[in-house]
Design an enzyme around this catalytic site. Structure first.
Site, PDB file in Angstrom:
ATOM      1  CE1 TYR A 148      -4.097  -1.701  -0.297  1.00 28.63           C
ATOM      2  CE2 TYR A 148      -3.012  -3.257   1.177  1.00 28.63           C
ATOM      3  CZ  TYR A 148      -4.034  -2.945   0.297  1.00 28.63           C
ATOM      4  OH  TYR A 148      -4.982  -3.887  -0.019  1.00 28.63           O
ATOM      5  CB  THR A 153     -16.738  -1.574 -11.953  1.00 27.94           C
ATOM      6  OG1 THR A 153     -16.670  -2.671 -11.033  1.00 27.94           O
ATOM      7  CG2 THR A 153     -18.174  -1.306 -12.342  1.00 27.94           C
ATOM      8  CB  CYS A 167      -9.378   2.120  19.271  1.00 26.88           C
ATOM      9  SG  CYS A 167      -8.565   3.449  18.354  1.00 26.88           S
ATOM     10  CG  ASN A 227     -15.910  -2.213 -18.846  1.00 32.28           C
ATOM     11  OD1 ASN A 227     -14.878  -2.528 -19.440  1.00 32.28           O
ATOM     12  ND2 ASN A 227     -16.102  -2.519 -17.567  1.00 32.28           N
ATOM     13  CG  HIS A 278     -13.867  -1.282  -2.021  1.00 32.26           C
ATOM     14  ND1 HIS A 278     -13.728  -1.814  -3.288  1.00 32.26           N
ATOM     15  CD2 HIS A 278     -14.975  -1.874  -1.490  1.00 32.26           C
ATOM     16  CE1 HIS A 278     -14.707  -2.688  -3.511  1.00 32.26           C
ATOM     17  NE2 HIS A 278     -15.478  -2.740  -2.444  1.00 32.26           N
TER      18      HIS A 278
HETATM   19  P1  OAD Z   1     -11.354  -4.591 -12.116  1.00 29.37           P
HETATM   20  O1  OAD Z   1      -9.906  -4.594 -12.373  1.00 29.37           O
HETATM   21  O2  OAD Z   1     -11.981  -5.844 -11.641  1.00 29.37           O
HETATM   22  O3  OAD Z   1     -12.117  -4.154 -13.447  1.00 29.37           O
HETATM   23  C1  OAD Z   1     -11.735  -3.031 -14.178  1.00 29.37           C
HETATM   24  C2  OAD Z   1     -12.708  -2.847 -15.328  1.00 29.37           C
HETATM   25  O4  OAD Z   1     -12.383  -1.630 -15.996  1.00 29.37           O
HETATM   26  C3  OAD Z   1     -12.672  -3.954 -16.373  1.00 29.37           C
HETATM   27  O5  OAD Z   1     -14.004  -4.380 -16.643  1.00 29.37           O
HETATM   28  C4  OAD Z   1     -12.041  -3.295 -17.588  1.00 29.37           C
HETATM   29  O6  OAD Z   1     -12.576  -3.775 -18.808  1.00 29.37           O
HETATM   30  C5  OAD Z   1     -12.435  -1.848 -17.386  1.00 29.37           C
HETATM   31  N1  OAD Z   1     -11.506  -0.877 -17.986  1.00 29.37           N
HETATM   32  C6  OAD Z   1     -10.151  -0.932 -18.032  1.00 29.37           C
HETATM   33  N2  OAD Z   1      -9.643   0.163 -18.601  1.00 29.37           N
HETATM   34  C7  OAD Z   1     -10.702   0.951 -18.941  1.00 29.37           C
HETATM   35  C8  OAD Z   1     -10.845   2.224 -19.558  1.00 29.37           C
HETATM   36  N3  OAD Z   1      -9.791   2.934 -19.965  1.00 29.37           N
HETATM   37  N4  OAD Z   1     -12.096   2.712 -19.735  1.00 29.37           N
HETATM   38  C9  OAD Z   1     -13.189   1.999 -19.345  1.00 29.37           C
HETATM   39  N5  OAD Z   1     -13.114   0.799 -18.738  1.00 29.37           N
HETATM   40  C10 OAD Z   1     -11.901   0.278 -18.544  1.00 29.37           C
HETATM   41  O7  OAD Z   1     -11.650  -3.373 -11.120  1.00 29.37           O
HETATM   42  P2  OAD Z   1     -12.917  -3.118 -10.188  1.00 29.37           P
HETATM   43  O8  OAD Z   1     -14.165  -3.596 -10.845  1.00 29.37           O
HETATM   44  O9  OAD Z   1     -12.851  -1.716  -9.771  1.00 29.37           O
HETATM   45  O10 OAD Z   1     -11.228  -4.164  -4.138  1.00 29.37           O
HETATM   46  O11 OAD Z   1     -12.580  -4.047  -8.970  1.00 29.37           O
HETATM   47  C11 OAD Z   1     -13.420  -4.049  -7.862  1.00 29.37           C
HETATM   48  C12 OAD Z   1     -12.626  -4.281  -6.611  1.00 29.37           C
HETATM   49  O12 OAD Z   1     -11.833  -5.450  -6.768  1.00 29.37           O
HETATM   50  C13 OAD Z   1     -11.614  -3.201  -6.276  1.00 29.37           C
HETATM   51  O13 OAD Z   1     -12.165  -2.099  -5.610  1.00 29.37           O
HETATM   52  C14 OAD Z   1     -10.632  -3.924  -5.426  1.00 29.37           C
HETATM   53  C15 OAD Z   1     -10.496  -5.169  -6.257  1.00 29.37           C
HETATM   54  O14 OAD Z   1     -10.047  -6.300  -5.631  1.00 29.37           O
HETATM   55  C16 OAD Z   1     -10.464  -4.428  -3.066  1.00 29.37           C
HETATM   56  O15 OAD Z   1      -9.248  -4.447  -3.125  1.00 29.37           O
HETATM   57  C17 OAD Z   1     -11.248  -4.668  -1.830  1.00 29.37           C
END
Ligand code: OAD
Length: 231
Positions: A56, A174, A118, A199, A107
């Site tokens: 991190y 996402t 705490c 997306n 998140h």
């Molecule tokens: P992901 O990495 O799972 O998905 C990213 C999405 O963004 C994919 O569907 C890609 O196709 C899309 N993408 C990539 N580049 C793009 C662009 N330039 N324009 C539009 N879309 C694009 O990420 P999240 O869905 O955010 O949580 O993942 C959800 C959670 O999983 C995160 O918050 C994190 C992770 O593990 C924790 O760490 C708790």
């Protein structure tokens, strides 16, 4: 403030990709390089806190070197003219740096520190180290204020209320792989909202949206905001 439409926007890692932050599940994503069980779970932190802090700290330092992109800026412009709230799964601060004010980080945030003893939360400033002390209880269980797998996301009640009242629900960048964020589109559709997915590709939740737009967020989101604002 134009119009009375309430807009809820769920963002994921894809919106920050064009700023230079890796997504998680794309082929070169974070989870292809790191084992999420090691760096994004309470058990991983118990096993190897130094590894987790280093992971991190590196992400926090990388974040300082990047800037919001056209998609973040467009959403801030939307918020300045329409009733807009951003619900983000991202732990970066690019929405805020673009000018968005109404942002819920489900998140958590990379910029935050959390006491594992705490529950006190405070701005981390820079790196977090294993010996750091909580300013309230003085214990040494300081960790990043990010939600790990198996933990409860933040703001869930407020998010449910916002989604139930939304006229438009948009999900940007996402994969729809992670709960409970991936169920919000179903709640929004049940509540009668227009639902739009932005997306690069089809996702496992595309079928739940009434509309899907394909392309880089930095291009398709500003275009959509222009449409909504009547330009
Ligand atoms: P992901 O990495 O799972 O998905 C990213 C999405 O963004 C994919 O569907 C890609 O196709 C899309 N993408 C990539 N580049 C793009 C662009 N330039 N324009 C539009 N879309 C694009 O990420 P999240 O869905 O955010 O949580 O993942 C959800 C959670 O999983 C995160 O918050 C994190 C992770 O593990 C924790 O760490 C708790």
């Amino acid at each position: 403030m134009r119009g009375a439409r309430r807009i809820v926007i769920l963002t994921g890692a894809g919106i920050s990709a064009e700023s230079g932050i890796s997504t998680f599940r794309d082929p070169d994503g974070v989870w292809s390089r790191y084992d999420l069980n090691e760096v994004a779970t309470p058990d991983g932190f118990r096993r190897n806190p130094e590894l987790v802090q280093a992971f991190y700290n590196a992400r926090r330092s990388a974040l300082r070197k990047v800037e919001p992109n056209a998609a973040h800026l467009a959403l801030a412009r939307l918020e300045s003219q329409m009733d807009t709230c951003i619900v983000t799964q991202n732990v970066d601060d690019l929405h805020e740096r673009a000018g968005s004010r109404d942002v819920l980080h489900m998140h958590g945030e990379l910029s935050g520190a959390l006491c594992g003893n705490c529950g006190h939360r405070w701005p981390a400033g820079g790196d977090i180290s294993c010996g750091d002390k909580c300013p309230v209880c003085k214990c040494c269980r300081v960790r990043p204020d990010v939600v790990w797998f198996g933990e409860m996301p933040y703001h869930t009640q407020r998010i449910d209320e916002l989604v139930a009242a939304a006229d438009i629900f948009a999900a940007i960048g996402t994969s729809g792989e992670v709960s409970p964020a991936n169920s919000l589109v179903f709640d929004a559709a049940d509540a009668g909202a227009r639902t739009i997915e932005f997306n690069l590709v089809e996702t496992i939740i595309t079928h739940a949206f009434s509309e899907a737009r394909r392309g880089p967020a930095g291009e398709i989101v500003p275009r959509w905001v222009d449409e909504l604002l009547g330009y």
